[in-house]
Design a protein around this motif. Structure first.
Motif, PDB file in Angstrom:
ATOM      1  N   VAL B  24       0.834  -1.206   0.000  1.00 43.66           N
ATOM      2  CA  VAL B  24       0.000   0.000   0.000  1.00 43.66           C
ATOM      3  C   VAL B  24       0.870   1.258   0.000  1.00 43.66           C
ATOM      4  CG1 VAL B  24      -1.655   1.331   1.393  1.00 43.66           C
ATOM      5  CG2 VAL B  24      -1.937  -1.133   1.109  1.00 43.66           C
ATOM      6  N   ARG B  25       2.076   1.155   0.635  1.00 33.97           N
ATOM      7  CA  ARG B  25       3.012   2.279   0.716  1.00 33.97           C
ATOM      8  C   ARG B  25       2.335   3.538   1.274  1.00 33.97           C
ATOM      9  NH1 ARG B  25       7.766   1.339  -1.944  1.00 33.97           N
ATOM     10  NH2 ARG B  25       7.759  -0.419  -3.360  1.00 33.97           N
ATOM     11  N   PRO B  26       1.986   3.487   2.532  1.00 37.14           N
ATOM     12  CA  PRO B  26       1.351   4.682   3.096  1.00 37.14           C
ATOM     13  C   PRO B  26       2.362   5.823   3.202  1.00 37.14           C
ATOM     14  CG  PRO B  26       1.833   3.134   4.837  1.00 37.14           C
ATOM     15  CD  PRO B  26       2.166   2.447   3.553  1.00 37.14           C
ATOM     16  N   LYS B  27       1.823   7.033   3.276  1.00 39.85           N
ATOM     17  CA  LYS B  27       2.672   8.213   3.408  1.00 39.85           C
ATOM     18  C   LYS B  27       3.343   8.176   4.783  1.00 39.85           C
ATOM     19  CE  LYS B  27       2.298  13.207   3.213  1.00 39.85           C
ATOM     20  NZ  LYS B  27       1.375  14.334   3.220  1.00 39.85           N
ATOM     21  N   MET B  28       4.616   8.456   4.823  1.00 40.61           N
ATOM     22  CA  MET B  28       5.349   8.440   6.075  1.00 40.61           C
ATOM     23  C   MET B  28       4.776   9.506   7.007  1.00 40.61           C
ATOM     24  SD  MET B  28       7.718   6.182   6.228  1.00 40.61           S
ATOM     25  CE  MET B  28       8.865   6.789   7.418  1.00 40.61           C
ATOM     26  N   TRP B  29       4.513   9.094   8.231  1.00 39.56           N
ATOM     27  CA  TRP B  29       3.960  10.019   9.212  1.00 39.56           C
ATOM     28  C   TRP B  29       5.065  10.860   9.788  1.00 39.56           C
ATOM     29  CZ3 TRP B  29       4.578  10.416  14.583  1.00 39.56           C
ATOM     30  CH2 TRP B  29       3.651  11.273  15.194  1.00 39.56           C
ATOM     31  N   GLN B  30       4.869  12.178   9.828  1.00 35.46           N
ATOM     32  CA  GLN B  30       5.896  13.070  10.352  1.00 35.46           C
ATOM     33  C   GLN B  30       5.321  13.872  11.499  1.00 35.46           C
ATOM     34  OE1 GLN B  30       7.140  15.340   6.970  1.00 35.46           O
ATOM     35  NE2 GLN B  30       8.851  13.991   6.538  1.00 35.46           N
ATOM     36  N   MET B  31       6.245  14.231  12.366  1.00 32.01           N
ATOM     37  CA  MET B  31       5.861  15.019  13.537  1.00 32.01           C
ATOM     38  C   MET B  31       5.864  16.480  13.157  1.00 32.01           C
ATOM     39  SD  MET B  31       5.275  14.320  16.793  1.00 32.01           S
ATOM     40  CE  MET B  31       5.691  14.578  18.495  1.00 32.01           C
ATOM     41  N   ASN B  32       4.664  17.066  12.928  1.00 29.00           N
ATOM     42  CA  ASN B  32       4.648  18.480  12.614  1.00 29.00           C
ATOM     43  C   ASN B  32       4.364  19.265  13.888  1.00 29.00           C
ATOM     44  OD1 ASN B  32       1.948  18.097  13.121  1.00 29.00           O
ATOM     45  ND2 ASN B  32       1.347  18.137  10.965  1.00 29.00           N
ATOM     46  N   ARG B  33       4.247  20.600  13.707  1.00 28.01           N
ATOM     47  CA  ARG B  33       4.120  21.476  14.882  1.00 28.01           C
ATOM     48  C   ARG B  33       2.853  21.157  15.663  1.00 28.01           C
ATOM     49  NH1 ARG B  33       4.002  27.463  13.209  1.00 28.01           N
ATOM     50  NH2 ARG B  33       1.801  27.404  13.675  1.00 28.01           N
ATOM     51  N   LYS B  34       1.780  20.924  14.920  1.00 28.51           N
ATOM     52  CA  LYS B  34       0.494  20.663  15.580  1.00 28.51           C
ATOM     53  C   LYS B  34       0.574  19.391  16.426  1.00 28.51           C
ATOM     54  CE  LYS B  34      -4.364  19.861  14.627  1.00 28.51           C
ATOM     55  NZ  LYS B  34      -5.344  19.491  13.597  1.00 28.51           N
ATOM     56  N   MET B  35       1.136  18.339  15.827  1.00 21.81           N
ATOM     57  CA  MET B  35       1.229  17.074  16.559  1.00 21.81           C
ATOM     58  C   MET B  35       2.134  17.224  17.780  1.00 21.81           C
ATOM     59  SD  MET B  35      -0.814  15.168  15.088  1.00 21.81           S
ATOM     60  CE  MET B  35      -0.523  13.804  16.170  1.00 21.81           C
ATOM     61  N   THR B  36       3.191  18.032  17.645  1.00 22.05           N
ATOM     62  CA  THR B  36       4.093  18.264  18.791  1.00 22.05           C
ATOM     63  C   THR B  36       3.318  18.864  19.953  1.00 22.05           C
ATOM     64  OG1 THR B  36       5.954  18.639  17.327  1.00 22.05           O
ATOM     65  CG2 THR B  36       6.170  19.453  19.572  1.00 22.05           C
ATOM     66  N   TYR B  37       2.545  19.895  19.654  1.00 16.63           N
ATOM     67  CA  TYR B  37       1.780  20.548  20.719  1.00 16.63           C
ATOM     68  C   TYR B  37       0.722  19.612  21.288  1.00 16.63           C
ATOM     69  CZ  TYR B  37       3.911  25.067  19.669  1.00 16.63           C
ATOM     70  OH  TYR B  37       4.812  26.076  19.493  1.00 16.63           O
ATOM     71  N   VAL B  38       0.134  18.786  20.422  1.00 18.74           N
ATOM     72  CA  VAL B  38      -0.895  17.842  20.905  1.00 18.74           C
ATOM     73  C   VAL B  38      -0.266  16.849  21.885  1.00 18.74           C
ATOM     74  CG1 VAL B  38      -2.310  15.879  20.176  1.00 18.74           C
ATOM     75  CG2 VAL B  38      -2.449  18.035  18.928  1.00 18.74           C
ATOM     76  N   PHE B  39       0.853  16.257  21.473  1.00 15.81           N
ATOM     77  CA  PHE B  39       1.509  15.268  22.334  1.00 15.81           C
ATOM     78  C   PHE B  39       1.978  15.896  23.639  1.00 15.81           C
ATOM     79  CE2 PHE B  39       1.442  11.272  20.418  1.00 15.81           C
ATOM     80  CZ  PHE B  39       1.609  11.381  19.054  1.00 15.81           C
ATOM     81  N   PHE B  40       2.583  17.079  23.517  1.00 20.38           N
ATOM     82  CA  PHE B  40       3.124  17.700  24.721  1.00 20.38           C
ATOM     83  C   PHE B  40       2.000  18.114  25.669  1.00 20.38           C
ATOM     84  CE2 PHE B  40       6.779  19.100  26.923  1.00 20.38           C
ATOM     85  CZ  PHE B  40       6.412  20.211  27.657  1.00 20.38           C
ATOM     86  N   SER B  41       0.930  18.646  25.100  1.00 21.92           N
ATOM     87  CA  SER B  41      -0.217  19.041  25.932  1.00 21.92           C
ATOM     88  C   SER B  41      -0.817  17.823  26.618  1.00 21.92           C
ATOM     89  CB  SER B  41      -1.283  19.731  25.083  1.00 21.92           C
ATOM     90  OG  SER B  41      -0.738  20.830  24.416  1.00 21.92           O
ATOM     91  N   ALA B  42      -0.916  16.731  25.875  1.00 20.75           N
ATOM     92  CA  ALA B  42      -1.446  15.496  26.480  1.00 20.75           C
ATOM     93  C   ALA B  42      -0.563  15.043  27.631  1.00 20.75           C
ATOM     94  CB  ALA B  42      -1.533  14.397  25.421  1.00 20.75           C
ATOM     95  N   TYR B  43       0.735  15.144  27.449  1.00 20.91           N
ATOM     96  CA  TYR B  43       1.689  14.771  28.500  1.00 20.91           C
ATOM     97  C   TYR B  43       1.491  15.639  29.744  1.00 20.91           C
ATOM     98  CZ  TYR B  43       6.288  14.426  30.803  1.00 20.91           C
ATOM     99  OH  TYR B  43       7.299  14.278  31.709  1.00 20.91           O
ATOM    100  N   VAL B  44       1.348  16.942  29.530  1.00 22.50           N
ATOM    101  CA  VAL B  44       1.173  17.851  30.668  1.00 22.50           C
ATOM    102  C   VAL B  44      -0.153  17.557  31.385  1.00 22.50           C
ATOM    103  CG1 VAL B  44       0.845  20.265  31.310  1.00 22.50           C
ATOM    104  CG2 VAL B  44       2.616  19.667  29.678  1.00 22.50           C
TER     105      VAL B  44
END
Lengths: 246, 237
Positions: B24-44
């Motif tokens: 299927v060759r899915p598109k490589m998932w990358q950590m963009n700014r939005k995802m960074t803030y989402v993950f970090f906010s979830a951590y906090v």
């Protein structure tokens, strides 16, 4: 004549906001470092045998998470002085002073966030320890039980993080001035003081005791504030005569 | 062969998923700014929830655990106990320190034997006091051992061996095999610099003794024979 004369504070604000938006990798690295620290903090065990008695202590602490956060702060301070980050200043109409001020503000902000999360990481470790072991002995005051102690712990974490970030910034500034500084710094910290000052353990031990043995929080705050201010002033002075852009 | 079937099925499943994924060759998932803030906010948020949760858990589900007792305090209690025994002031001794009080009939001779088998296990501390009554009764009082580890009082968890009485003979045994496992959490040493809960006590193993203290009130007419390896103090009038 300018129709609009940019003020230093506006330029600094602009650059600061830019750094917050552009350098999101610092939060990713902070998250990773603290998660690693949290995972290795769980239940280190030690045992002692006394004849027919064996005592096994399973011990958890957030020492590793705090330690990794300090390493992260040091590396972020050094990273901010690299060429790639310095060249970002040219996206704006700015001068070296505004670049430094924006970097310092950015460092202080991320250090504050790092210090708070490092302190709170202990809560997560504590929570998991209590869930896994119903008879765990918790030697940490809660947020509602002793809010003063809780606040002091967070402030201590922030101050130490800022201290390491400032140190990293100064070391980075020295390195950017000349790469030959790297071996000189190592010799200055470990070799010269030990032989010249004749102090057992060296200069490093004295420095650690200067901050670590302090019992008054206000004095500690004063020490860290003065030290960090000195770090930043030295950094600005060192890079003042550097080439604008290579 | 049948036992390995689940493992083989799992391996086949993983290989199939990987092969299907490659096709299927899915598109490589990358950590963009939005995802960074989402993950970090979830951590906090997780950290804040954990902080609130432990504050509540401390009050509602705190398990029983050993009381805090420093080595210095334990030493004072132990010394006070021994001083009171030596000065024959038994009535002022804290009743919580007494394990058992027993009486035993005795004859003309009392033999005390040491049966501790481990070189690390010391024999109990024995205090012998003479009484003027000729009632052929020995009054025995056993005091619990004080054991402190990491500034926690494990005295009630130690396990002990009561002296074994057999006519004119009393045998003192080694304490039973005991394993104490406890889990603890302490804040980072650096962060405890200015708070009351200092981390100085960390790793402070050790205690007073695993062995009991025995006080014997023996009739004046009874002769006493004891093994040399026993630690006996005779209380003088």
């Amino acid at each position: 004549m300018y129709l609009t004369e940019p003020r230093l504070i506006d330029v600094v604000k602009q650059q600061f906001r830019y750094k917050l938006n552009a350098y999101t990798g610092v939060f990713t690295s902070l998250l990773v470092m603290q998660l690693i620290g949290i995972f290795i903090s769980f239940e280190n065990s030690s045992s002692m045998g006394l004849g027919s008695l064996t005592i096994i202590q399973r011990f958890s602490s957030n020492d590793a998470a705090v330690g990794f956060t300090l390493i992260w702060a040091l590396s972020m301070g050094i990273l901010l002085t690299t060429i790639a980050h310095r060249n970002d200043a040219f996206s704006f109409v700015s001068n070296r002073m505004s670049h430094h001020l924006a970097s310092i503000l950015f460092l202080l902000s991320i250090s504050t966030i790092g210090g708070i999360t490092a302190s709170l990481s202990g809560s997560l470790i504590q929570f998991v320890t209590m869930i896994r072991n119903h008879s765990a002995i918790i030697e940490s005051a809660g947020m509602f039980d002793t809010p003063y102690d809780f606040s002091i712990r967070i402030l201590t974490a922030i101050l130490y993080t800022v201290l390491f970030a400032g140190l990293g910034y100064m070391i980075g500034a020295f390195i950017q001035r000349s790469k030959l500084v790297i071996p000189l710094i190592l010799v200055a910290i470990f070799v010269f003081p030990y032989f010249l000052l004749g102090i057992g353990g060296g200069f490093l031990e004295e420095v650690v005791l200067f901050y670590g043995a302090e019992t008054s929080f206000l004095l500690f705050l004063l020490k860290v504030s003065c030290t960090v201010a000195a770090f930043f002033i030295i950094s600005m002075a060192i890079t003042n005569k550097m080439e604008v852009r290579k | 062969m049948i036992a390995f079937m689940p493992i083989l099925l799992l391996i086949l499943l993983v290989l199939g998923a990987v092969y299907g994924g490659i096709r299927v060759r899915p598109k490589m998932w990358q950590m963009n700014r939005k995802m960074t803030y989402v993950f970090f906010s979830a951590y906090v948020v997780i950290l804040l929830l954990a902080t609130i949760a432990i504050s509540v858990m401390d009050k509602t589900s705190s398990a029983e655990y050993p009381q805090q007792l420093t080595m210095k305090e334990a030493d004072q209690i132990d010394q006070s106990l021994r001083d009171k025994i030596l000065s024959k002031d038994l009535s002022s001794i804290d009743p919580s320190l007494i394990l058992e009080s027993r009486t035993h009939p005795t004859g003309e001779t009392l033999r005390l034997k040491n049966a501790t088998y481990d070189s690390y296990d010391e024999p109990p501390s024995i205090y012998i006091e003479r009484k003027s009554e000729h009632d052929d009764l020995i009054e025995e009082t056993i005091y619990k051992p004080l054991f402190i580890a990491d500034n926690l009082d494990f005295s009630d968890l130690m396990g002990y061996a009561l002296p074994e009485w057999n006519r004119d003979e009393v045998v003192f045994h080694s304490p039973p095999e005991k394993e104490i496992v406890y889990t603890s959490y302490q804040d980072a040493y650096l962060l405890s610099q200015f708070t009351k809960t200092q981390a100085e006590k960390r790793g402070n193993f050790g205690g007073m003794s695993r062995q009991i203290i025995v006080h014997l009130l023996v009739p004046a007419s009874t002769e006493i024979e004891a093994d040399d390896s026993l630690m006996i103090s005779y209380l003088e009038d």
